[in-house]
Structures are given as structure tokens and as C-alpha cells.
Scaffold this motif. Structure first.
Motif, PDB file in Angstrom:
ATOM      1  N   HIS A 123       0.841  -1.204   0.000  1.00  0.00           N
ATOM      2  CA  HIS A 123       0.000   0.000   0.000  1.00  0.00           C
ATOM      3  C   HIS A 123       0.877   1.256   0.000  1.00  0.00           C
ATOM      4  O   HIS A 123       0.525   2.255  -0.639  1.00  0.00           O
ATOM      5  CB  HIS A 123      -0.966  -0.033   1.184  1.00  0.00           C
ATOM      6  CG  HIS A 123      -2.091  -1.020   1.016  1.00  0.00           C
ATOM      7  ND1 HIS A 123      -3.430  -0.660   1.008  1.00  0.00           N
ATOM      8  CD2 HIS A 123      -2.065  -2.358   0.814  1.00  0.00           C
ATOM      9  CE1 HIS A 123      -4.177  -1.755   0.816  1.00  0.00           C
ATOM     10  NE2 HIS A 123      -3.365  -2.791   0.716  1.00  0.00           N
ATOM     11  N   HIS A 173      -8.168   6.191   0.758  1.00  0.00           N
ATOM     12  CA  HIS A 173      -7.925   5.031   1.622  1.00  0.00           C
ATOM     13  C   HIS A 173      -9.110   4.869   2.559  1.00  0.00           C
ATOM     14  O   HIS A 173      -9.622   5.837   3.091  1.00  0.00           O
ATOM     15  CB  HIS A 173      -6.635   5.241   2.426  1.00  0.00           C
ATOM     16  CG  HIS A 173      -6.331   4.080   3.312  1.00  0.00           C
ATOM     17  ND1 HIS A 173      -5.798   2.908   2.829  1.00  0.00           N
ATOM     18  CD2 HIS A 173      -6.520   3.892   4.638  1.00  0.00           C
ATOM     19  CE1 HIS A 173      -5.653   2.051   3.822  1.00  0.00           C
ATOM     20  NE2 HIS A 173      -6.089   2.625   4.926  1.00  0.00           N
ATOM     21  N   THR A 192     -11.077   1.852   5.496  1.00  0.00           N
ATOM     22  CA  THR A 192     -10.997   0.547   6.159  1.00  0.00           C
ATOM     23  C   THR A 192     -12.410   0.010   6.366  1.00  0.00           C
ATOM     24  O   THR A 192     -13.380   0.767   6.454  1.00  0.00           O
ATOM     25  CB  THR A 192     -10.276   0.634   7.522  1.00  0.00           C
ATOM     26  OG1 THR A 192     -10.946   1.602   8.318  1.00  0.00           O
ATOM     27  CG2 THR A 192      -8.824   1.002   7.372  1.00  0.00           C
ATOM     28  N   ARG A 227      -8.336  -3.198   4.383  1.00  0.00           N
ATOM     29  CA  ARG A 227      -7.918  -1.870   3.900  1.00  0.00           C
ATOM     30  C   ARG A 227      -8.090  -1.801   2.395  1.00  0.00           C
ATOM     31  O   ARG A 227      -7.700  -2.734   1.688  1.00  0.00           O
ATOM     32  CB  ARG A 227      -6.426  -1.641   4.142  1.00  0.00           C
ATOM     33  CG  ARG A 227      -6.007  -1.496   5.565  1.00  0.00           C
ATOM     34  CD  ARG A 227      -5.153  -2.661   5.981  1.00  0.00           C
ATOM     35  NE  ARG A 227      -5.511  -3.080   7.326  1.00  0.00           N
ATOM     36  CZ  ARG A 227      -4.841  -2.746   8.391  1.00  0.00           C
ATOM     37  NH1 ARG A 227      -3.767  -2.023   8.289  1.00  0.00           N
ATOM     38  NH2 ARG A 227      -5.232  -3.141   9.579  1.00  0.00           N
ATOM     39  N   THR A 275      -7.040   0.726  -0.670  1.00  0.00           N
ATOM     40  CA  THR A 275      -6.315   1.922  -1.116  1.00  0.00           C
ATOM     41  C   THR A 275      -6.419   2.002  -2.629  1.00  0.00           C
ATOM     42  O   THR A 275      -6.138   1.029  -3.325  1.00  0.00           O
ATOM     43  CB  THR A 275      -4.822   1.855  -0.712  1.00  0.00           C
ATOM     44  OG1 THR A 275      -4.723   1.669   0.697  1.00  0.00           O
ATOM     45  CG2 THR A 275      -4.094   3.149  -1.090  1.00  0.00           C
TER      46      THR A 275
END
Ligand SMILES: C[S@@+](CC[C@H](N)C(=O)[O-])C[C@H]1O[C@@H](n2cnc3c(N)ncnc32)[C@H](O)[C@@H]1O
Length: 220
Positions: free
Chosen positions: A192, A204, A206, A213, A215
Motif C-alpha cells: 500500500h 484510503h 478501512t 484496507r 487503497t
């Protein structure tokens, strides 16, 4: 790791496919990942390590009948399942090959890799190569699971550790020199970070209690 991974995913292709498409919340996550690729009708998108093809229908919806969707994976049985799932579309292609040396040429509009970079020995190098493969203005999107850093993380990470050990080939190995979760965290962080370093715009987010995650980066 490469042979272990192919044997593992080959053996468990049907079960993996079920988890990949039916785990609660996974459909919304795959839609988010496809949206983060910022695709337009007519675009070309490549998925590295496409597995049983659970992301491919989302791509097909985004690029439409005039676009091109390519899924690459090195495990033959998962690709058979991906072919079955996408047989109705003549612009979705599933190709056997190594995601670190893609058997197709760029530039393309986007690359997605979900739950793959943790399996690569040089994840940052692979991501850098993918940023060159898409070229300037294209998008690279990574989705991965790693240990949560939220305040309630201990029970979440204990469960994550157990799942990681059980799903890390060879699953018969009980002791590791480096704990698989730590190794996974490092690989994902490096991957990442490499995307952030090569992008001029980054998003980004979560999901799943801080474990997953996503990204996305537009390549400079
Ligand atoms: C955890 S599965 C994820 C599959 C899919 N991306 C998904 O989200 O359901 C990881 C997949 O990556 C593939 N894979 C791992 N390393 C690879 C490589 N170097 N080249 C091609 N495929 C790879 C494996 O065969 C497996 O199908």
C-alpha cells in the motif's frame, strides 16, 4: 510459496468461491473496490490474482459491452470457476499467468488486486510494476486484510490470526519462524505504501472492524 499457493487454492477452489461471493459484507466490499477503479464504459481493466472471478461481474457492469475485462491467476482450478461465472460475457477474459509478470500488455485504465499482495515475495516491487503497467492517469486499487489497529483490536486480531494460520499454505505447518500475521502485515504495508508513493491522488478506507484496507491511487 508459489507451488504451495497453487496447490492450496486448486484444492479448495469451490469452498474459496463460496466464501469469496457469500461472506456477509463481501458483495458491498467488491462493489467499493470496483468503484475505486473509476472505470468508464469502454475502459479496459485487469485483475491480478482474480481467483474464482468474484470481482469480474462488477467490472463488466462498469465497462459495459464495449469495454474489456481481464482476470489473471496462476491457479488452473480457480480459473475454471472464473470462466464458468463469466461465460455469458464475450468481453471478459480469464488468463492463466503470473501477476508479477502479466501475460498482457498495457497501458490499461485500471488494475485491481484483492487479497493477493500478501502472497507475493516482493509486494512493493509488484505494485510498482503495476503502476507502470497502467500508466499515467490510470488507477491501481488494492484491497487486503491485515491486523486491526482499532482500540477493540485484541479479540479481532486473535480471530484474524487463527484464520490466517488456517488459510496460509501449507496449513499443516504449526510453527513459523515469522508469524504469518506479522509477515502478512508487513507485505500489505509495503504494497500500500508503494501505491501511495506512485500516485498523485489517493483514497484510503478501512472495513470489517479495521481489518480490511482499501487503497486506490491515480497514477502520476
Ligand atoms: C486469496 S485469493 C484472492 C482471489 C480474488 N482476488 C478474490 O478477491 O476473491 C488469492 C489468489 O491469488 C492468486 N495468486 C497468488 N499469487 C499469484 C501470482 N503471482 N500470480 C497469479 N495469481 C496469483 C492465487 O492463485 C489465488 O487465486
Amino acid at each position: 510459496m508459489t507451488e504451495d499457493a497453487q496447490a492450496f487454492y486448486g484444492r479448495w477452489a469451490r469452498l474459496y468461491d463460496l466464501l469469496a461471493r457469500k461472506t456477509p459484507g463481501i458483495v458491498a466490499l467488491r462493489q467499493r473496490a470496483a468503484d475505486a477503479c473509476r472505470l468508464e464504459p469502454g475502459d479496459t481493466v485487469v485483475e491480478m490474482g482474480c481467483g474464482t472471478g468474484a470481482n469480474l461481474p462488477f467490472f463488466r457492469s462498469a465497462v459495459g459491452p464495449e469495454g474489456t475485462v481481464i482476470g489473471i491467476d496462476f491457479t488452473a482450478p480457480v480459473l475454471e470457476r472464473a470462466r464458468e461465472l463469466t461465460a455469458q460475457y464475450d468481453n471478459v477474459h480469464v488468463i492463466r499467468g503470473d501477476a508479477t509478470a502479466p501475460p498482457v500488455s498495457g497501458p490499461v485504465d485500471a488494475v485491481l488486486a484483492t487479497f493477493v499482495v500478501g502472497m507475493l515475495s516482493n509486494p512493493a516491487g509488484a505494485v510498482e510494476d503495476w503502476t507502470k503497467f497502467v500508466g499515467s492517469g490510470g488507477h491501481v486499487v488494492l484491497v487486503n486484510a491485515a491486523r486491526s489497529d482499532r482500540w477493540y483490536s485484541p479479540p479481532v486480531n486473535a480471530l484474524f490470526h487463527a484464520i490466517t494460520v488456517l488459510s496460509t499454505p501449507p496449513t499443516t505447518k504449526l510453527r513459523y519462524e515469522t508469524a504469518p500475521t506479522r509477515r502478512l502485515d508487513e507485505r500489505i504495508r509495503h504494497a500500500h505504501d508503494a501505491l501511495r508513493e506512485n500516485a498523485d491522488a489517493v483514497a484510503h478506507e478501512t472495513h470489517v472492524l479495521g481489518v480490511v484496507r482499501l487503497t486506490g491511487g491515480r497514477i502520476a
